[in-house]
Design a protein around this motif. Structure first.
Motif, mmCIF file in Angstrom:
data_model
loop_
_atom_site.group_PDB
_atom_site.id
_atom_site.type_symbol
_atom_site.label_atom_id
_atom_site.label_comp_id
_atom_site.label_asym_id
_atom_site.label_seq_id
_atom_site.Cartn_x
_atom_site.Cartn_y
_atom_site.Cartn_z
ATOM 1 N N GLN A 47 0.835 -1.196 0.000
ATOM 2 C CA GLN A 47 0.000 0.000 0.000
ATOM 3 C C GLN A 47 0.869 1.246 0.000
ATOM 4 O O GLN A 47 1.906 1.305 0.648
ATOM 5 N N TRP A 48 0.422 2.277 -0.728
ATOM 6 C CA TRP A 48 1.186 3.509 -0.877
ATOM 7 C C TRP A 48 0.476 4.662 -0.207
ATOM 8 O O TRP A 48 -0.741 4.768 -0.254
ATOM 9 N N PRO A 53 6.521 15.723 -0.684
ATOM 10 C CA PRO A 53 7.613 14.832 -1.043
ATOM 11 C C PRO A 53 7.775 13.643 -0.106
ATOM 12 O O PRO A 53 8.658 12.839 -0.285
ATOM 13 N N GLU A 54 6.934 13.539 0.904
ATOM 14 C CA GLU A 54 7.100 12.446 1.849
ATOM 15 C C GLU A 54 6.328 11.196 1.457
ATOM 16 O O GLU A 54 6.032 10.365 2.294
ATOM 17 N N ALA A 55 5.956 11.066 0.180
ATOM 18 C CA ALA A 55 5.228 9.885 -0.257
ATOM 19 C C ALA A 55 6.047 8.648 0.069
ATOM 20 O O ALA A 55 7.259 8.614 -0.103
ATOM 21 N N GLY A 56 5.378 7.658 0.570
ATOM 22 C CA GLY A 56 6.054 6.416 0.911
ATOM 23 C C GLY A 56 5.029 5.320 1.038
ATOM 24 O O GLY A 56 3.839 5.541 0.854
ATOM 25 N N GLY A 57 5.495 4.154 1.324
ATOM 26 C CA GLY A 57 4.559 3.061 1.447
ATOM 27 C C GLY A 57 5.228 1.822 1.990
ATOM 28 O O GLY A 57 6.407 1.830 2.348
ATOM 29 N N TYR A 58 4.443 0.769 2.040
ATOM 30 C CA TYR A 58 4.954 -0.498 2.532
ATOM 31 C C TYR A 58 5.789 -1.176 1.449
ATOM 32 O O TYR A 58 5.414 -1.195 0.279
ATOM 33 N N ALA A 59 6.912 -1.701 1.859
ATOM 34 C CA ALA A 59 7.776 -2.485 0.981
ATOM 35 C C ALA A 59 8.036 -3.816 1.680
ATOM 36 O O ALA A 59 8.251 -3.854 2.891
ATOM 37 N N GLU A 98 -0.034 -12.271 2.644
ATOM 38 C CA GLU A 98 -0.082 -12.172 4.106
ATOM 39 C C GLU A 98 0.526 -10.850 4.587
ATOM 40 O O GLU A 98 0.068 -10.258 5.555
ATOM 41 N N ARG A 99 1.556 -10.378 3.887
ATOM 42 C CA ARG A 99 2.226 -9.125 4.264
ATOM 43 C C ARG A 99 1.651 -7.920 3.524
ATOM 44 O O ARG A 99 2.238 -6.856 3.506
ATOM 45 N N GLU A 100 0.516 -8.108 2.862
ATOM 46 C CA GLU A 100 -0.262 -7.047 2.222
ATOM 47 C C GLU A 100 0.440 -6.367 1.059
ATOM 48 O O GLU A 100 0.366 -5.148 0.886
ATOM 49 N N ALA A 101 1.140 -7.133 0.239
ATOM 50 C CA ALA A 101 1.704 -6.587 -0.999
ATOM 51 C C ALA A 101 0.571 -6.326 -1.983
ATOM 52 O O ALA A 101 -0.474 -6.984 -1.929
ATOM 53 N N GLU A 102 0.773 -5.355 -2.866
ATOM 54 C CA GLU A 102 -0.200 -5.100 -3.929
ATOM 55 C C GLU A 102 0.013 -6.152 -5.014
ATOM 56 O O GLU A 102 1.048 -6.142 -5.697
ATOM 57 N N LEU A 103 -0.933 -7.048 -5.170
ATOM 58 C CA LEU A 103 -0.846 -8.106 -6.176
ATOM 59 C C LEU A 103 -1.949 -7.895 -7.200
ATOM 60 O O LEU A 103 -3.056 -7.486 -6.863
ATOM 61 N N PHE A 104 -1.633 -8.173 -8.459
ATOM 62 C CA PHE A 104 -2.552 -7.904 -9.556
ATOM 63 C C PHE A 104 -2.760 -9.162 -10.383
ATOM 64 O O PHE A 104 -1.823 -9.926 -10.602
ATOM 65 N N GLU A 105 -3.993 -9.349 -10.863
ATOM 66 C CA GLU A 105 -4.286 -10.457 -11.778
ATOM 67 C C GLU A 105 -3.953 -10.059 -13.211
ATOM 68 O O GLU A 105 -3.748 -10.906 -14.060
#
Length: 146
Positions: A47-48, A53-59, A98-105
């Motif tokens: 998730q982003w 300029p402080e844009a960030g997200g989960y990696a 499980e770790r909430e990555a952005e996954l796409f079909e």
């Protein structure tokens, strides 16, 4: 490779942590990378949080100490080379989910997401110090790089 490992399961957006040194905190030590990830680590994007300029997200990537997949918040300007990656492993897919990555079909949706994240590294304010990039802080279009 088992049958479940040979079929395409999903698409993910990946990036690499840039190789910069952070200005020392109060301890006087120059740090490379982030607390969780070494420079160059491939991370799967989650998730982003927008707001330059402080844009960030989960990696989600291999932890620099344990080597296990770890989820951490990373500023967007510390990432580059955003691209899509095909996921064939059901085990990796389950771990990333499980770790909430952005996954796409759909590969097109993943490419659009990668493209939307691709320009964030321009917001890093760095200084070339003896051939090394040293991270100073974030900047934006109103406060450009020195």
């Amino acid at each position: 490779m088992s049958g479940s490992e040979s079929e395409l399961v999903a698409f993910a957006v990946v990036a690499n942590l840039i190789d910069v040194e952070r200005v020392p905190d109060g301890d006087g030590v120059v740090h490379r990378g982030t607390k969780a990830f070494s420079p160059g680590t491939k991370v799967y994007m989650g998730q982003w949080f927008w707001g330059a300029p402080e844009a960030g997200g989960y990696a989600i990537g291999r932890n620099r100490v344990s080597g296990r997949l770890t989820k951490a918040v990373v500023p967007g300007f510390l990432l580059n080379n955003f691209r899509t990656k095909s996921i064939y492993s059901t085990t990796l897919h389950a771990t990333l989910d499980e770790r909430e990555a952005e996954l796409f079909e759909n590969k097109d949706a993943a490419q659009d997401y990668a493209k939307s994240l691709g320009g964030l590294s321009k917001y890093a304010r760095t200084v070339n110090h003896g051939g090394r990039l040293i991270y100073i802080d974030a900047c934006d279009d109103n406060h450009p790089r020195p």
